[in-house]
Enzyme design. Structure first.
Site, PDB file in Angstrom:
ATOM      1  N   THR A 143       0.838  -1.201   0.000  1.00 38.57           N
ATOM      2  CA  THR A 143       0.000   0.000   0.000  1.00 38.57           C
ATOM      3  C   THR A 143       0.872   1.250   0.000  1.00 38.57           C
ATOM      4  OG1 THR A 143      -1.776  -1.058   1.180  1.00 38.57           O
ATOM      5  CG2 THR A 143      -1.546   1.291   1.570  1.00 38.57           C
ATOM      6  N   ARG A 171     -13.787  -7.676  -0.827  1.00 39.60           N
ATOM      7  CA  ARG A 171     -13.091  -7.440   0.445  1.00 39.60           C
ATOM      8  C   ARG A 171     -12.605  -5.981   0.512  1.00 39.60           C
ATOM      9  NH1 ARG A 171      -7.810  -5.505   2.002  1.00 39.60           N
ATOM     10  NH2 ARG A 171      -7.269  -6.437   3.999  1.00 39.60           N
ATOM     11  N   VAL A 172     -12.795  -5.349   1.659  1.00 41.17           N
ATOM     12  CA  VAL A 172     -12.297  -3.994   1.886  1.00 41.17           C
ATOM     13  C   VAL A 172     -11.445  -4.020   3.144  1.00 41.17           C
ATOM     14  CG1 VAL A 172     -12.971  -1.627   2.487  1.00 41.17           C
ATOM     15  CG2 VAL A 172     -14.277  -2.882   0.770  1.00 41.17           C
ATOM     16  N   GLY A 173     -10.263  -3.403   3.071  1.00 39.87           N
ATOM     17  CA  GLY A 173      -9.370  -3.397   4.233  1.00 39.87           C
ATOM     18  C   GLY A 173      -9.494  -2.118   5.047  1.00 39.87           C
ATOM     19  N   ASP A 174      -8.412  -1.799   5.745  1.00 42.39           N
ATOM     20  CA  ASP A 174      -8.404  -0.642   6.647  1.00 42.39           C
ATOM     21  C   ASP A 174      -8.282   0.698   5.925  1.00 42.39           C
ATOM     22  OD1 ASP A 174      -5.721  -1.722   6.011  1.00 42.39           O
ATOM     23  OD2 ASP A 174      -5.055   0.126   6.987  1.00 42.39           O
ATOM     24  N   THR A 194      -0.049   0.908   6.866  1.00 42.81           N
ATOM     25  CA  THR A 194      -0.015  -0.176   5.889  1.00 42.81           C
ATOM     26  C   THR A 194       0.049  -1.483   6.668  1.00 42.81           C
ATOM     27  OG1 THR A 194       1.150  -1.108   3.984  1.00 42.81           O
ATOM     28  CG2 THR A 194       2.512  -0.078   5.672  1.00 42.81           C
ATOM     29  N   GLY A 195      -0.288  -2.580   6.022  1.00 46.61           N
ATOM     30  CA  GLY A 195      -0.204  -3.866   6.717  1.00 46.61           C
ATOM     31  C   GLY A 195      -1.469  -4.682   6.537  1.00 46.61           C
ATOM     32  N   GLY A 197      -4.873  -5.421   6.828  1.00 45.69           N
ATOM     33  CA  GLY A 197      -5.986  -4.527   7.114  1.00 45.69           C
ATOM     34  C   GLY A 197      -6.954  -5.030   8.150  1.00 45.69           C
TER      35      GLY A 197
HETATM   36  N1  ASP Z   1      -3.652  -2.338   4.524  1.00 48.62           N
HETATM   37  C1  ASP Z   1      -3.945  -2.806   3.186  1.00 48.62           C
HETATM   38  C2  ASP Z   1      -5.190  -3.660   3.222  1.00 48.62           C
HETATM   39  O1  ASP Z   1      -5.320  -4.462   4.120  1.00 48.62           O
HETATM   40  C3  ASP Z   1      -2.827  -3.611   2.575  1.00 48.62           C
HETATM   41  C4  ASP Z   1      -1.462  -2.999   2.654  1.00 48.62           C
HETATM   42  O2  ASP Z   1      -1.173  -2.165   3.493  1.00 48.62           O
HETATM   43  O3  ASP Z   1      -0.614  -3.353   1.819  1.00 48.62           O
HETATM   44  O4  ASP Z   1      -5.980  -3.558   2.316  1.00 48.62           O
END
Ligand code: ASP
Length: 276
Positions: A143, A171-174, A194-195, A197
């Site tokens: 991200t 799917r939706v992340g953070d 980032t990480g 989610g």
């Molecule tokens: N945080 C993002 C998600 O979970 C992925 C990422 O940080 O690479 O969608």
């Protein structure tokens, strides 16, 4: 980190810094820094966004500024290069915070945003086989995000992503969830995450770090304590950019690597993939 990615990060930092140096807002600096990364195709955002298990790129982005606490976000948008600009438009052109799916894409297209369609053979996977593939996650991220502080003392934060490996469609992340993937408040600071989610959402990490800044923690301590909790309580993984309204900042991650950088305007921008 490849040398192309390092050069792109440096270019993005220079774009953001020069905007701030000429008196532009933190919000504009964050948006344009992220646009460089989205356009490059070198990261998991914009042109380079990861595919969901049905072979389609669906992207999430959000942006927030710390003066009036305005924020905008899009989730599951398709076919545009700059979801971060769509997020800024939600913030500035509507009285909403988050638009999702095909209607968020339609909104972005009303503003004639540049289109991008990755040509991939459609994967005709049954839902059952998608669920099976999902279980063997590769756990790669990538991200893009930015935080900035402008001359008026306003902070801003933004993030843009194609999500994680082997996501179910939808799917939706953070990243588009304010308080989870980003937060910005002039009374505390700006955070971009980032990480993984799902773990970041469950601890509302960006707001959690800001709350610790309110209590008087330094950026490094606030980030360390929240990331430690993320790992200890839910086996999560994440990295963050944290910048206070006084200009103190930290970059920290619980993951082995996190490509990131900063620039004070002198020498070359610092870009690394491990921060301790
Ligand atoms: N945080 C993002 C998600 O979970 C992925 C990422 O940080 O690479 O969608």
């Amino acid at each position: 980190m490849t040398s192309l990615q390092a050069a792109c990060l440096q270019a993005a930092l220079q774009v953001g810094y020069h905007l701030l140096d000429r008196g532009s807002s933190a919000l504009l600096a964050v948006e344009h820094t992220i646009r460089v990364l989205e356009r490059s195709g070198l990261f998991n955002a914009g042109k380079g966004a990861r595919l969901q298990l049905d072979g389609i790129q669906r992207m999430d982005a959000s942006i927030m500024e710390g003066d009036s606490l305005r924020a905008g976000a899009v989730a599951s948008v398709e076919g545009i290069i700059h979801p971060i600009t769509a997020a800024r438009l939600v913030m500035e052109e509507t009285d909403h915070v988050l638009l999702v799916g095909s209607l968020a894409t339609k909104f972005a297209r009303c503003f004639k945003m540049e289109r991008h369609r990755l040509q991939t053979p459609l994967r005709h996977l049954s839902y059952g086989s998608m669920l099976k593939r999902k279980k063997s996650s590769l756990d790669r991220h990538g991200t893009v995000g930015a935080v900035a502080l402008d001359r008026t003392g306003t902070v801003a934060a933004g993030a843009s992503t194609g999500g994680i490996d082997r996501m179910l469609p939808g799917r939706v992340g953070d990243t588009p969830i304010i308080g989870c993937g980003v937060y910005a408040d002039n009374e505390t600071g700006a955070v971009s995450m980032t990480g993984w989610g799902e773990s970041i959402i469950r601890l509302a990490v960006a707001k959690g770090i800001c709350d610790r800044l309110t209590k008087g923690n330094t950026p490094a301590t606030a980030a360390r304590l929240v990331l430690q909790k993320l790992v200890a309580r839910i086996d999560g993984s994440a990295g963050c950019l944290v910048l206070t309204h006084q200009g103190r900042f930290t970059i920290r991650h619980s993951t082995p690597h996190m490509m990131a950088g900063y620039w004070s305007g002198r020498g070359a921008p610092v870009v690394k993939d491990v921060f301790r």
